[in-house]
Design a protein around this motif. Structure first.
Motif, short mmCIF file in Angstrom:
data_model
loop_
_atom_site.label_atom_id
_atom_site.label_comp_id
_atom_site.label_asym_id
_atom_site.label_seq_id
_atom_site.Cartn_x
_atom_site.Cartn_y
_atom_site.Cartn_z
N LEU A 170 -36.98 38.21 5.92
CA LEU A 170 -35.74 38.94 5.72
C LEU A 170 -34.55 37.99 5.69
CD1 LEU A 170 -35.06 42.03 5.53
CD2 LEU A 170 -34.47 41.90 7.95
N ILE A 171 -34.49 37.08 6.64
CA ILE A 171 -33.38 36.14 6.72
C ILE A 171 -33.40 35.19 5.53
CG2 ILE A 171 -32.42 34.24 8.07
CD1 ILE A 171 -33.52 35.75 10.58
N ALA A 172 -34.58 34.68 5.18
CA ALA A 172 -34.69 33.78 4.04
C ALA A 172 -34.26 34.48 2.75
CB ALA A 172 -36.12 33.26 3.91
N ALA A 173 -34.69 35.72 2.58
CA ALA A 173 -34.32 36.48 1.38
C ALA A 173 -32.82 36.72 1.31
CB ALA A 173 -35.07 37.80 1.34
N ALA A 174 -32.19 36.99 2.46
CA ALA A 174 -30.75 37.20 2.48
C ALA A 174 -30.00 35.93 2.09
CB ALA A 174 -30.31 37.68 3.86
N CYS A 175 -30.42 34.80 2.63
CA CYS A 175 -29.80 33.52 2.27
C CYS A 175 -29.97 33.23 0.78
CB CYS A 175 -30.40 32.39 3.10
SG CYS A 175 -30.04 32.45 4.86
N ARG A 176 -31.14 33.52 0.28
CA ARG A 176 -31.44 33.30 -1.13
C ARG A 176 -30.56 34.19 -2.02
NH1 ARG A 176 -36.09 30.94 -3.46
NH2 ARG A 176 -36.81 31.87 -5.41
N SER A 177 -30.44 35.45 -1.62
CA SER A 177 -29.61 36.39 -2.39
C SER A 177 -28.14 36.00 -2.35
CB SER A 177 -29.78 37.81 -1.84
OG SER A 177 -31.12 38.24 -1.93
N ASP A 222 -19.23 47.06 4.97
CA ASP A 222 -20.14 48.21 4.99
C ASP A 222 -21.05 48.21 3.76
OD1 ASP A 222 -19.06 49.06 7.35
OD2 ASP A 222 -17.85 50.67 6.47
N GLY A 223 -20.48 47.88 2.60
CA GLY A 223 -21.29 47.85 1.39
C GLY A 223 -22.36 46.77 1.45
N LEU A 224 -22.00 45.59 1.94
CA LEU A 224 -22.97 44.50 2.06
C LEU A 224 -24.06 44.84 3.08
CD1 LEU A 224 -20.36 41.61 2.07
CD2 LEU A 224 -22.01 42.08 0.23
N THR A 225 -23.65 45.47 4.18
CA THR A 225 -24.61 45.87 5.21
C THR A 225 -25.60 46.88 4.66
OG1 THR A 225 -23.02 45.45 6.98
CG2 THR A 225 -24.87 46.90 7.49
N ARG A 270 -28.24 45.57 13.15
CA ARG A 270 -27.28 44.65 13.77
C ARG A 270 -27.28 43.31 13.03
NH1 ARG A 270 -29.31 46.92 18.59
NH2 ARG A 270 -30.73 45.13 18.88
N TRP A 271 -28.48 42.86 12.66
CA TRP A 271 -28.56 41.61 11.90
C TRP A 271 -27.82 41.75 10.57
CZ3 TRP A 271 -31.03 41.54 7.09
CH2 TRP A 271 -30.97 40.29 6.44
N ALA A 272 -28.02 42.86 9.86
CA ALA A 272 -27.37 43.08 8.57
C ALA A 272 -25.85 43.05 8.73
CB ALA A 272 -27.83 44.40 7.97
N ARG A 329 -20.58 37.21 8.74
CA ARG A 329 -20.50 35.75 8.90
C ARG A 329 -20.72 34.98 7.60
NH1 ARG A 329 -24.17 35.96 14.34
NH2 ARG A 329 -22.50 36.28 15.84
N HIS A 330 -21.52 35.54 6.69
CA HIS A 330 -21.93 34.75 5.53
C HIS A 330 -21.64 35.38 4.17
CE1 HIS A 330 -23.92 32.02 8.28
NE2 HIS A 330 -24.58 33.03 8.82
N LEU A 331 -21.20 36.62 4.16
CA LEU A 331 -21.02 37.30 2.87
C LEU A 331 -19.61 37.83 2.67
CD1 LEU A 331 -24.35 39.39 2.74
CD2 LEU A 331 -23.88 37.17 1.68
N GLY A 332 -18.65 37.28 3.43
CA GLY A 332 -17.30 37.82 3.39
C GLY A 332 -16.67 37.83 2.02
#
Length: 448
Positions: free
Chosen positions: A326-333, A434-437, A391-393, A399-402
């Protein structure tokens, strides 16, 4: 209709590449395995030197040697930094892989030969096990991987093989020590034949006696004849060894186990369950096992047979991404590349990778048992697990998608997989966060 390339990116990789390109058939996925980067440097000497230093420093501290506390602090800092670097390398490889099938296979085989990093020594040796015993063999023959994994110091230490002595060996008599069956049992039950295979306790004991010479030291793996049980052993009706104890009969037994029909079915079933879902169809397992045995334990034969089956491309996403995925896919996206991951400060890796994995139920390199991480969705999708994923989302978005537009991120993360309902929800979200989450917490993003 989900395009095959999108399906492949989720089922066999860590999600779509930032440029959106990727193979959409078996041939493309198999070809991607030939495009892996250079092999990792063998850093055994560096790791063992640090291990030796750490042991010496702790001994000096117990003896209250002057300067021992400062020396321990320095070594502990170096030790923590190396561990965090190991995790960065792992994440950067998953995020930066052009296709990701190779990295998913590496993770699968790492888990198949599970070693729980229970103490400082194993935490130091485990990355070496992954890069030197597993990674070089994922496109080769299982017999070679089995040999490398079964004789690696990390496996010998984890399963207490260093405490196993032939009951009638010279070293066993001198030290009053005897047999430990852990390694023999796990090789038979988990690594080769499978827990339901037709072997008996006598096979476990005889195999354990055959393995008694396996040991390691500062140079790496060693065979110690004085620890080995003298004479021949019989495993599954086959006789191994004789008067002089040496490594050759051990390797012969491992090769025979690798080529056993039960092993072929066990490996095939595990691959299907991991990549496609349970239950594994009996006809597909049988076809994969036959291809594997016909090709002299070739792992590529297993992969090719699985990928050529139409069920590998069924649109149902029956699996759940485990926390690391999940974390790797989020970083990749998010468009991160391998260099950006490696540039992250150690504290960021600890906070956003290791701690988050643990909160979502996947303590890094610490599965609950020697059989590895659970494959069933129900283990990961629980009320507690879902709350941790949410919570992670939220944290990852903040932190990373602002700077990301939620609708653009939706397209890069999910593409055609995004449902109309999710697209509407993201477009109508009250805030960017909220949209990113919503994207990261969606069933589409969490399932593969």
């Amino acid at each position: 209709m989900i395009p095959p390339a999108t399906l492949a990116a989720f089922r066999f990789g860590y999600g779509p590449a930032p440029d959106g390109a990727g193979p959409g058939d078996a041939a493309g996925l198999l070809a991607s395995l030939a495009e892996t980067g250079p092999a990792a440097r063998d850093d055994w000497d560096d790791r063992h030197a640090l291990l030796r230093e750490r042991r010496a420093a702790r001994k000096d501290r117990r003896a209250q040697v002057a300067g021992a506390e400062a020396r321990n602090r320095k070594i502990n800092t170096a030790y923590r930094e190396l561990r965090l670097r190991d995790h960065k390398i792992r994440l950067s490889a998953a995020v930066g892989a052009p296709v990701g099938f190779d990295q998913r296979l590496r993770a699968f085989w790492d888990d198949h030969f599970t070693i729980q990093a229970q103490d400082a020594t194993l935490k130091l040796l485990l990355p070496h096990f992954h890069t030197q015993a597993i990674a070089p063999h994922i496109t080769g023959r299982f017999r070679d991987m089995l040999r490398a994994a079964s004789t690696h110091p990390a496996m010998l230490l984890y399963l207490d093989q260093t405490r196993s002595f032939g009951p009638n060996s010279r070293a066993g008599w001198q030290r009053g020590l005897g047999l430990n069956e852990n390694l023999a049992r796990e090789i038979l039950e988990l690594h080769t034949l499978g827990v339901d295979a037709s072997y008996a306790q006598t096979d476990v004991r005889e195999f354990a006696e055959l393995l008694t010479g396996l040991h390691w030291d500062a140079e790496g793996f060693r065979f110690r004849p004085l620890r080995a049980e003298p004479g021949a052993e019989t495993v599954l009706g086959q006789r191994y060894g004789g008067d002089d104890a040496d490594l050759a009969p051990v390797l012969a037994a491992l090769d025979d186990l690798a080529a056993h029909p039960d092993t072929a079915r066990h490996l095939a079933r595990k691959l299907v369950v991991h990549f496609i879902g349970a239950p594994a169809p009996a006809d597909l397992v049988g076809a994969m096992a036959e291809a594997y045995l016909s090709a002299d334990t070739s792992l590529m034969a297993l992969y090719e047979t699985m990928l050529q089956d139409k069920r590998a491309w069924a649109p149902a996403f029956a699996k759940v991404r485990q926390p690391f995925e999940l974390i790797a896919a989020a970083c990749r996206s998010a468009g991160f590349d391998a260099a950006q991951i490696m540039a992250q400060r150690p504290g960021v890796i600890a906070r956003d990778l290791l701690n988050q994995q643990a909160r979502m139920g996947q303590l890094p390199w610490r599965p609950d048992g020697p059989d590895g991480w659970a494959e069933d969705p129900e283990t990961w999708i629980t009320p507690v697990g879902l709350a941790a994923r949410l919570r992670w989302a939220q944290d990852f978005s903040a932190r990373h998608l602002g700077d990301h537009d939620p609708r653009a991120f939706l397209n890069s993360a999910l593409g055609p997989r995004a449902s109309a309902v999710l697209r509407s929800a993201v477009a109508g979200a009250e805030s960017r966060r909220d949209g990113l989450t919503l994207v990261l917490a969606s069933p589409e993003f969490n399932r593969r």
